[in-house]
Design a protein around this motif. Sequence first.
Motif, PDB file in Angstrom:
ATOM      1  N   PRO A  54      39.531  40.207  45.210  1.00  0.00           N
ATOM      2  CA  PRO A  54      40.631  39.322  44.796  1.00  0.00           C
ATOM      3  C   PRO A  54      41.829  39.320  45.727  1.00  0.00           C
ATOM      4  O   PRO A  54      42.519  38.317  45.857  1.00  0.00           O
ATOM      5  N   GLU A  55      42.092  40.449  46.379  1.00  0.00           N
ATOM      6  CA  GLU A  55      43.278  40.505  47.230  1.00  0.00           C
ATOM      7  C   GLU A  55      43.201  39.522  48.396  1.00  0.00           C
ATOM      8  O   GLU A  55      44.231  39.100  48.925  1.00  0.00           O
ATOM      9  N   ASN A  56      41.997  39.149  48.793  1.00  0.00           N
ATOM     10  CA  ASN A  56      41.864  38.157  49.856  1.00  0.00           C
ATOM     11  C   ASN A  56      42.431  36.809  49.432  1.00  0.00           C
ATOM     12  O   ASN A  56      42.800  35.995  50.284  1.00  0.00           O
ATOM     13  N   TYR A  57      42.453  36.575  48.137  1.00  0.00           N
ATOM     14  CA  TYR A  57      42.813  35.244  47.629  1.00  0.00           C
ATOM     15  C   TYR A  57      44.069  35.266  46.770  1.00  0.00           C
ATOM     16  O   TYR A  57      44.311  34.348  45.996  1.00  0.00           O
ATOM     17  N   SER A  58      44.884  36.306  46.926  1.00  0.00           N
ATOM     18  CA  SER A  58      46.047  36.484  46.062  1.00  0.00           C
ATOM     19  C   SER A  58      47.101  35.398  46.243  1.00  0.00           C
ATOM     20  O   SER A  58      47.932  35.183  45.363  1.00  0.00           O
ATOM     21  N   SER A  59      47.086  34.710  47.364  1.00  0.00           N
ATOM     22  CA  SER A  59      48.068  33.654  47.594  1.00  0.00           C
ATOM     23  C   SER A  59      47.613  32.303  47.054  1.00  0.00           C
ATOM     24  O   SER A  59      48.361  31.329  47.088  1.00  0.00           O
ATOM     25  N   SER A  60      46.385  32.239  46.558  1.00  0.00           N
ATOM     26  CA  SER A  60      45.865  30.967  46.068  1.00  0.00           C
ATOM     27  C   SER A  60      46.551  30.541  44.777  1.00  0.00           C
ATOM     28  O   SER A  60      46.851  31.364  43.911  1.00  0.00           O
ATOM     29  N   GLN A  61      46.801  29.250  44.670  1.00  0.00           N
ATOM     30  CA  GLN A  61      47.404  28.683  43.465  1.00  0.00           C
ATOM     31  C   GLN A  61      46.353  28.091  42.532  1.00  0.00           C
ATOM     32  O   GLN A  61      46.686  27.509  41.499  1.00  0.00           O
ATOM     33  N   LEU A  62      45.071  28.205  42.906  1.00  0.00           N
ATOM     34  CA  LEU A  62      44.012  27.632  42.088  1.00  0.00           C
ATOM     35  C   LEU A  62      43.910  28.345  40.739  1.00  0.00           C
ATOM     36  O   LEU A  62      43.988  29.573  40.663  1.00  0.00           O
ATOM     37  N   LYS A  63      43.703  27.588  39.699  1.00  0.00           N
ATOM     38  CA  LYS A  63      43.597  28.140  38.345  1.00  0.00           C
ATOM     39  C   LYS A  63      42.438  29.120  38.237  1.00  0.00           C
ATOM     40  O   LYS A  63      42.488  30.082  37.461  1.00  0.00           O
TER      41      LYS A  63
ATOM     42  N   TYR B 279      40.111  35.657  37.824  1.00  0.00           N
ATOM     43  CA  TYR B 279      39.097  36.107  38.787  1.00  0.00           C
ATOM     44  C   TYR B 279      39.021  37.621  38.910  1.00  0.00           C
ATOM     45  O   TYR B 279      37.936  38.199  38.939  1.00  0.00           O
ATOM     46  N   GLU B 280      40.174  38.281  38.974  1.00  0.00           N
ATOM     47  CA  GLU B 280      40.178  39.724  39.193  1.00  0.00           C
ATOM     48  C   GLU B 280      39.455  40.482  38.081  1.00  0.00           C
ATOM     49  O   GLU B 280      38.740  41.448  38.335  1.00  0.00           O
ATOM     50  N   LYS B 281      39.620  40.018  36.850  1.00  0.00           N
ATOM     51  CA  LYS B 281      38.998  40.691  35.700  1.00  0.00           C
ATOM     52  C   LYS B 281      37.469  40.699  35.798  1.00  0.00           C
ATOM     53  O   LYS B 281      36.819  41.691  35.446  1.00  0.00           O
ATOM     54  N   ASP B 282      36.880  39.607  36.292  1.00  0.00           N
ATOM     55  CA  ASP B 282      35.421  39.462  36.335  1.00  0.00           C
ATOM     56  C   ASP B 282      34.828  39.630  37.728  1.00  0.00           C
ATOM     57  O   ASP B 282      33.622  39.457  37.915  1.00  0.00           O
ATOM     58  N   TYR B 283      35.660  39.961  38.698  1.00  0.00           N
ATOM     59  CA  TYR B 283      35.226  40.028  40.101  1.00  0.00           C
ATOM     60  C   TYR B 283      34.012  40.932  40.337  1.00  0.00           C
ATOM     61  O   TYR B 283      33.028  40.541  40.959  1.00  0.00           O
ATOM     62  N   GLU B 284      34.064  42.143  39.805  1.00  0.00           N
ATOM     63  CA  GLU B 284      32.966  43.085  40.040  1.00  0.00           C
ATOM     64  C   GLU B 284      31.671  42.616  39.383  1.00  0.00           C
ATOM     65  O   GLU B 284      30.599  42.650  39.992  1.00  0.00           O
TER      66      GLU B 284
END
Length: 409
Positions: A242-251, A256-261
């Motif tokens: 998730p940290e790769n995409y932390s600047s994204s404004q997409l909903k 995403y972080e909760k279900d990433y793994e």
Amino acid sequence: MFFGALGACLSRKNDDKKAQFDPEYEGGARIHDQSVGYGSNKYADRETKRGVKFVMSPDSLKGYTGLESDESDTEKKNKKSKFADDLRTPTTLNDSDLENGISDMKGKVYKKSDWIKILKNNDLENTSTTELYASLRQGIPFELRPQIWMFLAGVDKLKKTEGSISYWELANAECTNKEDEIQIGKDVDRTFSHNIFFTDKSYDGKARLTRILRAYVNYDPTIGYSQGMNSFCAALLVILHPENYSSSQLKFFETYEKDYEENTFWILVHLMKEKNWRSIYKKDFPKMFEMTKYLEKLIQTQLPEIHAAILASDSTIFDLFHEGFITFLMTYAPLAVGKRIVDLFLIDNEKLIFNVIIRALELNKKQIVSINSKYGMQNYIKREMFANLLEKYRKRLYVLFPFPDAENF
């Protein structure tokens, strides 16, 4: 003034930290990708985009990238090898051939807005495979990669199909085979050992990798665990972090972080089960031996000079490439290349791996035929070949991916 400088310093520190996850992080310095391979000495002393010098010992430096983003906003009866009929006529490539070869496909490449519509419709069966391939080959919008991978892997469908299976139950249960549990523990400790994801305890990288490997072993006990899976899986975790995409404004990234793994696990399941990469990890590695044998036929037929140079260096195709097969090339290629391979493999098959290797060899022909030692050949093929291509073709990584013949695609 003081607080402004402090803020800039903290911002830069965070950007550089993110850059170590994904070498193409949009806001990062992209100084190096410490996740795969061992870089060559020539990359040990470089300057970043911001002009800050960094020096690393050759033994510590891994997979230097230091490049701009390559993303495009245009964005057993008769047991004959099933690859045997795919040997092609040798070809000679130059840059103009590479460019002209895809000129007729440029009109089919999706823009970011097209990808967003496709993801919203979530209808893979009615999406043009040719256009998908052309678009993935050209490069996809950086912040859409996790969503695109989930779409192509059919993660939502997989979860419904496997409704009785809980990722977290699989991940938190010890492996039935105690030897698998022990080996996973050993391998996790030495996987991508210079990447911040595995060295900084706050990212919980080792625990995440252990859980996903354990979950897959419990999900597919017939295959169990095999060395090589760790590098493949670790690469997925790093690319999708998730940290790769932390600047994204997409909903999409709000949850995403909760279900990433868990989603990373289901993408792995798709690659292993639906795309049948699991077969390479069968006991005694029969598929891996078959693939290295077939690769030798390809090299001998299409690239005879390189084949002769490899033999003259007292190397074998097996020595040079078996590790690449069992790690999905993730210990050979910087992640900027590795993730592009996954992009296409999600809709292609193992022929893609052969095509990428052949193209990489072809584009490195001049260097390879000049090598006359076994150590030199192994070091170049395993550590430098893909890094050199990344440096040369930075914005045109699609040259590594030949467009498939229409009748076979």
